[in-house]
Design an enzyme around this catalytic site. Sequence first.
Site, PDB file in Angstrom:
ATOM      1  N   ILE A  17      45.180  37.653  34.457  1.00 45.29           N
ATOM      2  CA  ILE A  17      46.205  37.961  35.466  1.00 45.29           C
ATOM      3  C   ILE A  17      46.485  36.721  36.314  1.00 45.29           C
ATOM      4  CG2 ILE A  17      46.837  39.460  37.397  1.00 45.29           C
ATOM      5  CD1 ILE A  17      44.850  41.544  36.261  1.00 45.29           C
ATOM      6  N   LEU A  86      41.688  36.360  42.959  1.00 46.33           N
ATOM      7  CA  LEU A  86      41.551  37.145  41.719  1.00 46.33           C
ATOM      8  C   LEU A  86      40.241  36.880  40.985  1.00 46.33           C
ATOM      9  CD1 LEU A  86      44.903  35.974  41.550  1.00 46.33           C
ATOM     10  CD2 LEU A  86      44.822  38.020  40.139  1.00 46.33           C
ATOM     11  N   THR A 138      40.934  46.771  42.062  1.00 45.83           N
ATOM     12  CA  THR A 138      41.189  47.624  40.901  1.00 45.83           C
ATOM     13  C   THR A 138      41.211  49.101  41.282  1.00 45.83           C
ATOM     14  OG1 THR A 138      40.165  48.357  38.842  1.00 45.83           O
ATOM     15  CG2 THR A 138      38.676  47.477  40.472  1.00 45.83           C
ATOM     16  N   GLU A 140      39.633  51.189  39.662  1.00 47.36           N
ATOM     17  CA  GLU A 140      38.339  51.754  39.251  1.00 47.36           C
ATOM     18  C   GLU A 140      37.432  52.062  40.443  1.00 47.36           C
ATOM     19  OE1 GLU A 140      36.359  50.078  35.903  1.00 47.36           O
ATOM     20  OE2 GLU A 140      38.220  49.618  34.879  1.00 47.36           O
ATOM     21  N   TYR A 186      30.535  47.046  37.527  1.00 51.61           N
ATOM     22  CA  TYR A 186      31.760  46.288  37.815  1.00 51.61           C
ATOM     23  C   TYR A 186      32.496  46.910  39.007  1.00 51.61           C
ATOM     24  CZ  TYR A 186      36.786  45.253  37.527  1.00 51.61           C
ATOM     25  OH  TYR A 186      38.084  44.927  37.845  1.00 51.61           O
ATOM     26  N   ALA A 188      31.457  49.040  41.191  1.00 47.35           N
ATOM     27  CA  ALA A 188      30.645  49.065  42.417  1.00 47.35           C
ATOM     28  C   ALA A 188      30.742  47.710  43.126  1.00 47.35           C
ATOM     29  CB  ALA A 188      29.195  49.394  42.076  1.00 47.35           C
ATOM     30  N   LYS A 190      33.244  45.518  42.812  1.00 45.88           N
ATOM     31  CA  LYS A 190      34.610  45.363  43.349  1.00 45.88           C
ATOM     32  C   LYS A 190      34.743  46.185  44.637  1.00 45.88           C
ATOM     33  CE  LYS A 190      37.802  43.475  41.908  1.00 45.88           C
ATOM     34  NZ  LYS A 190      38.290  42.065  42.051  1.00 45.88           N
ATOM     35  N   TYR A 377      41.020  17.077  31.833  1.00 44.26           N
ATOM     36  CA  TYR A 377      40.857  16.819  33.267  1.00 44.26           C
ATOM     37  C   TYR A 377      39.699  15.906  33.645  1.00 44.26           C
ATOM     38  CZ  TYR A 377      44.159  20.543  34.441  1.00 44.26           C
ATOM     39  OH  TYR A 377      45.280  21.315  34.574  1.00 44.26           O
TER      40      TYR A 377
HETATM   41  P1  NAD Z   1      39.625  37.610  33.799  1.00 45.18           P
HETATM   42  O1  NAD Z   1      38.224  37.969  33.461  1.00 45.18           O
HETATM   43  O2  NAD Z   1      40.626  37.431  32.701  1.00 45.18           O
HETATM   44  O3  NAD Z   1      39.643  36.254  34.655  1.00 45.18           O
HETATM   45  C1  NAD Z   1      38.740  36.005  35.686  1.00 45.18           C
HETATM   46  C2  NAD Z   1      38.870  34.540  36.089  1.00 45.18           C
HETATM   47  O4  NAD Z   1      37.974  34.305  37.192  1.00 45.18           O
HETATM   48  C3  NAD Z   1      38.477  33.567  34.977  1.00 45.18           C
HETATM   49  O5  NAD Z   1      39.406  32.507  34.908  1.00 45.18           O
HETATM   50  C4  NAD Z   1      37.104  33.047  35.425  1.00 45.18           C
HETATM   51  O6  NAD Z   1      36.817  31.729  34.985  1.00 45.18           O
HETATM   52  C5  NAD Z   1      37.243  33.117  36.937  1.00 45.18           C
HETATM   53  N1  NAD Z   1      35.930  33.225  37.604  1.00 45.18           N
HETATM   54  C6  NAD Z   1      34.931  34.088  37.298  1.00 45.18           C
HETATM   55  N2  NAD Z   1      33.868  33.866  38.117  1.00 45.18           N
HETATM   56  C7  NAD Z   1      34.241  32.864  38.956  1.00 45.18           C
HETATM   57  C8  NAD Z   1      33.586  32.186  40.031  1.00 45.18           C
HETATM   58  N3  NAD Z   1      32.332  32.508  40.388  1.00 45.18           N
HETATM   59  N4  NAD Z   1      34.261  31.224  40.691  1.00 45.18           N
HETATM   60  C9  NAD Z   1      35.530  30.881  40.337  1.00 45.18           C
HETATM   61  N5  NAD Z   1      36.170  31.465  39.307  1.00 45.18           N
HETATM   62  C10 NAD Z   1      35.549  32.449  38.635  1.00 45.18           C
HETATM   63  O7  NAD Z   1      40.107  38.707  34.853  1.00 45.18           O
HETATM   64  P2  NAD Z   1      41.516  39.454  34.983  1.00 45.18           P
HETATM   65  O8  NAD Z   1      41.549  40.574  34.042  1.00 45.18           O
HETATM   66  O9  NAD Z   1      42.594  38.453  35.017  1.00 45.18           O
HETATM   67  O10 NAD Z   1      41.337  40.069  36.454  1.00 45.18           O
HETATM   68  C11 NAD Z   1      41.650  39.294  37.607  1.00 45.18           C
HETATM   69  C12 NAD Z   1      41.380  40.122  38.846  1.00 45.18           C
HETATM   70  O11 NAD Z   1      42.179  41.298  38.831  1.00 45.18           O
HETATM   71  C13 NAD Z   1      39.942  40.593  38.984  1.00 45.18           C
HETATM   72  O12 NAD Z   1      39.587  40.514  40.339  1.00 45.18           O
HETATM   73  C14 NAD Z   1      39.971  42.043  38.508  1.00 45.18           C
HETATM   74  O13 NAD Z   1      38.970  42.799  39.142  1.00 45.18           O
HETATM   75  C15 NAD Z   1      41.357  42.460  38.957  1.00 45.18           C
HETATM   76  N6  NAD Z   1      41.991  43.519  38.158  1.00 45.18           N
HETATM   77  C16 NAD Z   1      42.093  43.394  36.783  1.00 45.18           C
HETATM   78  C17 NAD Z   1      42.771  44.366  36.057  1.00 45.18           C
HETATM   79  C18 NAD Z   1      42.937  44.264  34.551  1.00 45.18           C
HETATM   80  O14 NAD Z   1      43.456  45.195  33.933  1.00 45.18           O
HETATM   81  N7  NAD Z   1      42.571  43.175  33.924  1.00 45.18           N
HETATM   82  C19 NAD Z   1      43.316  45.464  36.717  1.00 45.18           C
HETATM   83  C20 NAD Z   1      43.184  45.565  38.118  1.00 45.18           C
HETATM   84  C21 NAD Z   1      42.531  44.575  38.813  1.00 45.18           C
HETATM   85  O1  DAU Z   2      41.725  49.968  35.635  1.00 44.87           O
HETATM   86  C1  DAU Z   2      41.700  48.588  35.866  1.00 44.87           C
HETATM   87  C2  DAU Z   2      40.617  47.935  35.040  1.00 44.87           C
HETATM   88  O2  DAU Z   2      41.079  47.892  33.694  1.00 44.87           O
HETATM   89  C3  DAU Z   2      40.253  46.544  35.513  1.00 44.87           C
HETATM   90  O3  DAU Z   2      39.728  46.621  36.815  1.00 44.87           O
HETATM   91  C4  DAU Z   2      39.246  45.885  34.574  1.00 44.87           C
HETATM   92  O4  DAU Z   2      38.999  44.551  34.981  1.00 44.87           O
HETATM   93  C5  DAU Z   2      39.818  45.887  33.180  1.00 44.87           C
HETATM   94  O5  DAU Z   2      38.882  45.355  32.266  1.00 44.87           O
HETATM   95  C6  DAU Z   2      40.208  47.298  32.753  1.00 44.87           C
HETATM   96  O6  DAU Z   2      39.042  48.132  32.574  1.00 44.87           O
HETATM   97  P1  DAU Z   2      38.894  49.142  31.333  1.00 44.87           P
HETATM   98  O7  DAU Z   2      37.454  49.392  31.125  1.00 44.87           O
HETATM   99  O8  DAU Z   2      39.780  50.322  31.506  1.00 44.87           O
HETATM  100  O9  DAU Z   2      39.527  48.205  30.157  1.00 44.87           O
HETATM  101  P2  DAU Z   2      39.074  47.972  28.637  1.00 44.87           P
HETATM  102  O10 DAU Z   2      40.179  47.212  27.989  1.00 44.87           O
HETATM  103  O11 DAU Z   2      37.695  47.438  28.533  1.00 44.87           O
HETATM  104  O12 DAU Z   2      39.073  49.452  28.036  1.00 44.87           O
HETATM  105  C7  DAU Z   2      40.214  50.277  28.050  1.00 44.87           C
HETATM  106  C8  DAU Z   2      39.816  51.632  27.482  1.00 44.87           C
HETATM  107  O13 DAU Z   2      39.536  51.479  26.073  1.00 44.87           O
HETATM  108  C9  DAU Z   2      38.557  52.212  28.091  1.00 44.87           C
HETATM  109  O14 DAU Z   2      38.690  53.623  28.172  1.00 44.87           O
HETATM  110  C10 DAU Z   2      37.455  51.858  27.093  1.00 44.87           C
HETATM  111  C11 DAU Z   2      38.188  51.854  25.768  1.00 44.87           C
HETATM  112  N1  DAU Z   2      37.679  50.892  24.756  1.00 44.87           N
HETATM  113  C12 DAU Z   2      37.573  49.578  25.123  1.00 44.87           C
HETATM  114  C13 DAU Z   2      37.108  48.637  24.220  1.00 44.87           C
HETATM  115  C14 DAU Z   2      36.958  47.192  24.622  1.00 44.87           C
HETATM  116  C15 DAU Z   2      37.380  51.311  23.463  1.00 44.87           C
HETATM  117  O15 DAU Z   2      37.517  52.508  23.125  1.00 44.87           O
HETATM  118  N2  DAU Z   2      36.906  50.382  22.565  1.00 44.87           N
HETATM  119  C16 DAU Z   2      36.755  49.061  22.901  1.00 44.87           C
HETATM  120  O16 DAU Z   2      36.308  48.260  22.029  1.00 44.87           O
END
Ligand code: NAD
Ligand code: DAU
Length: 380
Positions: A17, A86, A138, A140, A186, A188, A190, A377
């Site tokens: 993101i 983020l 999130t 969650e 995770y 908890a 957040k 870099y």
């Molecule tokens: P991601 O795992 O793809 O990216 C996380 C980034 O943070 C990476 O670039 C990593 O190198 C960096 N990072 C991790 N630990 C670090 C540290 N100690 N210092 C500096 N950088 C660090 O995550 P994402 O899916 O892009 O999520 C970004 C944010 O959005 C998170 O806070 C997550 O909780 C939140 N979020 C994600 C989703 C989703 O669906 N992916 C949904 C809602 C909220």
């Molecule tokens: O709701 C927001 C959250 O969405 C973010 O805060 C998290 O950072 C992000 O990872 C995501 O969490 P989920 O656990 O919902 O995402 P994930 O893609 O891991 O899984 C989506 C759904 O699919 C979940 O119900 C678990 C299921 N799943 C996931 C994987 C990786 C499977 O059935 N098989 C799999 O291999």
Amino acid sequence: MSNFKRSIIITGGAGFIGSHVVRLFVNQYPDYHIINLDKLTYAGNLANLKDIEERPNYTFVKADICDFEKVMSLMQEYHVDGIIHLAAESHVDRSIKDPFTFAQTNVMGTLSLLQAAKLYWESLPEGYEGKRFYHISTDEVYGALEMTHPEGIESPFTTKASSEHHHAYGEEFFVETNPYNPHSPYSAAKASSDHFVRAFHDTYGMPTIVTNCSNNYGPYQFPEKLIPLFINNIRHRKPLPVYGKGENVRDWLYVVDHARAIDTIFHRGKVAETYNIGGFNEWKNIDIIKVLIRTVDRLLGRAEDEDMNLITYVTDRAGHDLRYAIDSSKLQRELGWEPSLQFEEGIEKTVKWYLDNQAWMDNVTSGDYQNYYDDMYKNR
Ligand code: NAD
Ligand code: DAU
């Protein structure tokens, strides 16, 4: 002093993101200096930002948010007036295996940023005026919702994103006033970080904002998450590990729409408020998986449903939350944001992107992406 109008640290900008947020801000605000602060864990990939890395208003800094001294020195060096936070450990399955890292980064890292921002901003003559600490969280943290209608009912929300697929699997939705009830290490961690952010507003008057978003999908997502993992597996005809019965429900939002929401809220959101961000777009995992199989097969010219046999039911995730569904009507009502894409459009774009960018995927799955920083870099 620099000539930039604003100086903003975006943490976690090399992640999924974060890279979309960095790209949007760098492109949209040439008069802002965007400092991408990222530790480059396994989830950080600088190749996500190849197209903007040479821009004059962009700076990358490899650093850990837990390193308070470093964060403090960056605040001072760049006269930072805004933080969009983020950086986090983000994958639920990893948190089940290694909760300590999640507490360290998500809780202590957030606290380190808050404390650095507090000390720096309080040292300035104008104090907190014109400053903003925006924490990305999130849905969650709210826990899990009941699935009172497994067959789906008409959704109360009609938006651009939901008009075609507009059913819900229960009457309840997460709203901003829901009590917190996280179930995974995770969520908890957040939840704890969200509490610290709000505490810094209530105790010190820091201008904070928190947003809680649903599941994002789109380009540059690390292929441990459902959608990119499954697209890649379908392409290579590898088994698709569906947890439990595949009945869990998630609300999906196109990542660029999340980035647009973050832009809107950073600029126009009210201090101390919480905004939910979501897609008004609930799907059972198994239904999404079937859409992915059909889309990949069609785009690769394979016979319809040829790869349905890849679906493999496996042991459920521990503590697997049943249903997430977010009510983001406050954001829609107060700031006029809504998702721009219907899911069908978004998923088509996403599948195409992963199929067209196999080199990106190979670079990640081989581990080569981790050399990007040294190549680009290290000697600058
Ligand atoms: P991601 O795992 O793809 O990216 C996380 C980034 O943070 C990476 O670039 C990593 O190198 C960096 N990072 C991790 N630990 C670090 C540290 N100690 N210092 C500096 N950088 C660090 O995550 P994402 O899916 O892009 O999520 C970004 C944010 O959005 C998170 O806070 C997550 O909780 C939140 N979020 C994600 C989703 C989703 O669906 N992916 C949904 C809602 C909220
Ligand atoms: O709701 C927001 C959250 O969405 C973010 O805060 C998290 O950072 C992000 O990872 C995501 O969490 P989920 O656990 O919902 O995402 P994930 O893609 O891991 O899984 C989506 C759904 O699919 C979940 O119900 C678990 C299921 N799943 C996931 C994987 C990786 C499977 O059935 N098989 C799999 O291999």
